[in-house]
Design a protein around this motif. Sequence first.
Motif, PDB file in Angstrom:
ATOM      1  N   ILE A 163      86.067  67.133  83.358  1.00 18.76           N
ATOM      2  CA  ILE A 163      84.836  66.650  84.501  1.00 18.76           C
ATOM      3  C   ILE A 163      85.312  66.982  85.673  1.00 18.76           C
ATOM      4  N   ILE A 164      86.466  66.654  86.162  1.00 21.97           N
ATOM      5  CA  ILE A 164      86.912  67.278  87.546  1.00 21.97           C
ATOM      6  C   ILE A 164      86.847  68.691  87.790  1.00 21.97           C
ATOM      7  N   TYR A 165      87.265  69.475  86.597  1.00 18.26           N
ATOM      8  CA  TYR A 165      87.443  70.874  86.853  1.00 18.26           C
ATOM      9  C   TYR A 165      85.959  71.675  86.938  1.00 18.26           C
ATOM     10  N   ILE A 166      84.848  70.711  86.392  1.00 22.74           N
ATOM     11  CA  ILE A 166      83.427  71.589  86.483  1.00 22.74           C
ATOM     12  C   ILE A 166      83.022  72.013  88.000  1.00 22.74           C
ATOM     13  N   PRO A 167      83.094  70.887  88.868  1.00 20.12           N
ATOM     14  CA  PRO A 167      82.658  71.048  90.138  1.00 20.12           C
ATOM     15  C   PRO A 167      83.555  71.987  90.814  1.00 20.12           C
ATOM     16  N   LEU A 180      82.176  76.397  80.250  1.00 19.39           N
ATOM     17  CA  LEU A 180      83.188  76.108  79.307  1.00 19.39           C
ATOM     18  C   LEU A 180      83.660  74.926  79.281  1.00 19.39           C
ATOM     19  N   TYR A 181      84.114  74.353  80.561  1.00 14.70           N
ATOM     20  CA  TYR A 181      84.780  72.896  80.654  1.00 14.70           C
ATOM     21  C   TYR A 181      83.874  71.847  80.440  1.00 14.70           C
ATOM     22  N   PHE A 182      82.458  72.119  80.746  1.00 20.27           N
ATOM     23  CA  PHE A 182      81.411  71.284  80.384  1.00 20.27           C
ATOM     24  C   PHE A 182      81.632  71.217  78.794  1.00 20.27           C
ATOM     25  N   ILE A 183      81.530  72.349  77.997  1.00 20.22           N
ATOM     26  CA  ILE A 183      81.548  72.209  76.542  1.00 20.22           C
ATOM     27  C   ILE A 183      82.740  71.531  76.262  1.00 20.22           C
TER      28      ILE A 183
END
Length: 205
Positions: A163-167, A180-183
């Motif tokens: 979740i932190i990686y997405i933004p 991809l990280y959202f998935i």
Amino acid sequence: MEQLLSTILEQFKAITYVEWFGVITGALCVYLAAKEHILNWPVSILSVATYIYIFYNAKLYGDTILQFYFLGTAIYGWYYWSYGHLNSLKAERPVSHINKKDWFTIAIILLVGSFIFGYLLDNYTDTDVPYIDGFCTVTSFVAQYLLTRKKIENWLIWIFVDIIYIPLYIHKNLLATAALYFIFVFIALQGYISWKKSIKRQKSF
């Protein structure tokens, strides 16, 4: 609104084939891990090798170093999951929990490791996101190790850090990777549920 959508569309058009390959293999390896399938490890090696190139060029040096760690753990995990069952495509190593003492150790590693890594990135690289990169890197170190040991809590940590990686990846214009990280968040949730059922099956024998 139209301008925003147009900008996003243009950014997606600019995504390279290399990043798409990393995205596809990355999604596949996490899906296979959630299914306790041992082939997640060789697929992971392909994804990791791709992201070493991608993250280095994006000046995400913490994530670049992390990929080398992932490469090592992929080899170790492949061995650990299949130890004693070399001819099996289905992992035989049982899923287990970590204890309260392990959680305390993890908290110390995250606190101290994130500060040290962030400080090094801030002072010795040209990254513009040293501390968040450092925190995500150290957290991923921990989650990946727990995955190799088939500890179910690895999925909870992955959900948190993904979740932190997405933004962070949106900030770096790695939109396919952000997607991809959202998935990954949902695959990790599925992995947690699946592994929880696996533990219940183990207890029933």
